[in-house]
Design a protein around this motif. Structure first.
Motif, short mmCIF file in Angstrom:
data_model
loop_
_atom_site.label_atom_id
_atom_site.label_comp_id
_atom_site.label_asym_id
_atom_site.label_seq_id
_atom_site.Cartn_x
_atom_site.Cartn_y
_atom_site.Cartn_z
N VAL A 73 -85.98 -60.43 29.58
CA VAL A 73 -87.38 -60.48 30.00
C VAL A 73 -87.72 -61.96 30.19
O VAL A 73 -87.50 -62.75 29.27
N HIS A 74 -88.17 -62.34 31.38
CA HIS A 74 -88.58 -63.75 31.53
C HIS A 74 -89.87 -63.86 32.33
O HIS A 74 -90.11 -63.09 33.25
N PRO A 75 -90.72 -64.83 31.96
CA PRO A 75 -91.93 -65.07 32.73
C PRO A 75 -91.57 -65.79 34.03
O PRO A 75 -90.50 -66.40 34.13
N TYR B 61 -93.76 -61.20 35.42
CA TYR B 61 -92.53 -61.13 34.65
C TYR B 61 -91.44 -60.42 35.44
O TYR B 61 -91.73 -59.60 36.31
N HIS B 62 -90.21 -60.76 35.08
CA HIS B 62 -89.05 -59.96 35.48
C HIS B 62 -88.43 -59.38 34.23
O HIS B 62 -88.35 -60.07 33.21
N VAL B 63 -87.94 -58.15 34.35
CA VAL B 63 -86.97 -57.64 33.39
C VAL B 63 -85.69 -57.40 34.18
O VAL B 63 -85.72 -56.79 35.24
N HIS B 64 -84.58 -57.93 33.68
CA HIS B 64 -83.27 -57.66 34.27
C HIS B 64 -82.55 -56.71 33.32
O HIS B 64 -82.34 -57.05 32.14
N ILE B 65 -82.20 -55.54 33.81
CA ILE B 65 -81.53 -54.54 32.98
C ILE B 65 -80.04 -54.55 33.31
O ILE B 65 -79.65 -54.29 34.45
ZN ZN Z 1 -85.58 -62.83 37.25
#
Ligand code: ZN
Length: 130
Positions: free
Chosen positions: A86-88, A12-16
């Motif tokens: 949040v994206h897989p 996953y990514h979380v972009h803040i």
């Molecule tokens: Zn990303």
């Protein structure tokens, strides 16, 4: 009816997202995430916006799927007004940002046209290299 299995998800990514007023809190979160989850990968500060599909300043946290139930709820409890994407990661960047997205806090309008073009160019490059 066909359903996609969750084992398509490699991580996953979380972009803040932050701005001038919220950057300090974003920094506190960043340091705390690094301390609690040293195995998570912190991307650099991306003050310049827009950048790629992201319309606001942001930084990214990348982590393995098994850390999701620890990191994501912790961020929800500590977001203090920040928006977080949040994206897989399934291998399709467009799909992951446009269709498989989840949000902590209010969503931010992503620049999906940019992402579509980028993915097309990558595909063309791969085809040319093959
Ligand atoms: Zn990303």
């Amino acid at each position: 009816m066909e359903f996609r299995p969750s084992d398509l998800i490699k991580g996953y990514h979380v972009h803040i997202y932050y701005d001038g007023g919220s950057k300090q809190w974003a920094g506190h979160l960043r340091r705390e995430v690094a301390k609690r989850w040293p195995q998570a990968e912190l991307g650099r500060w991306r003050d310049k916006a827009p950048q790629g599909p992201h319309p606001q300043s942001h930084f990214q946290i990348a982590f393995e799927a098994k850390l999701f139930p620890e990191i994501v709820p912790w961020l929800a409890l500590n977001r203090k007004g920040l928006s977080m994407l949040v994206h897989p990661n399934t291998g399709n960047g467009y799909d992951d940002h446009a269709n498989n997205d989840m949000w902590i806090g209010p969503s931010v309008q992503l620049r999906l046209d940019y992402l579509r073009k980028f993915e097309e160019e990558q595909r063309k490059k791969k085809q040319a290299a093959a």
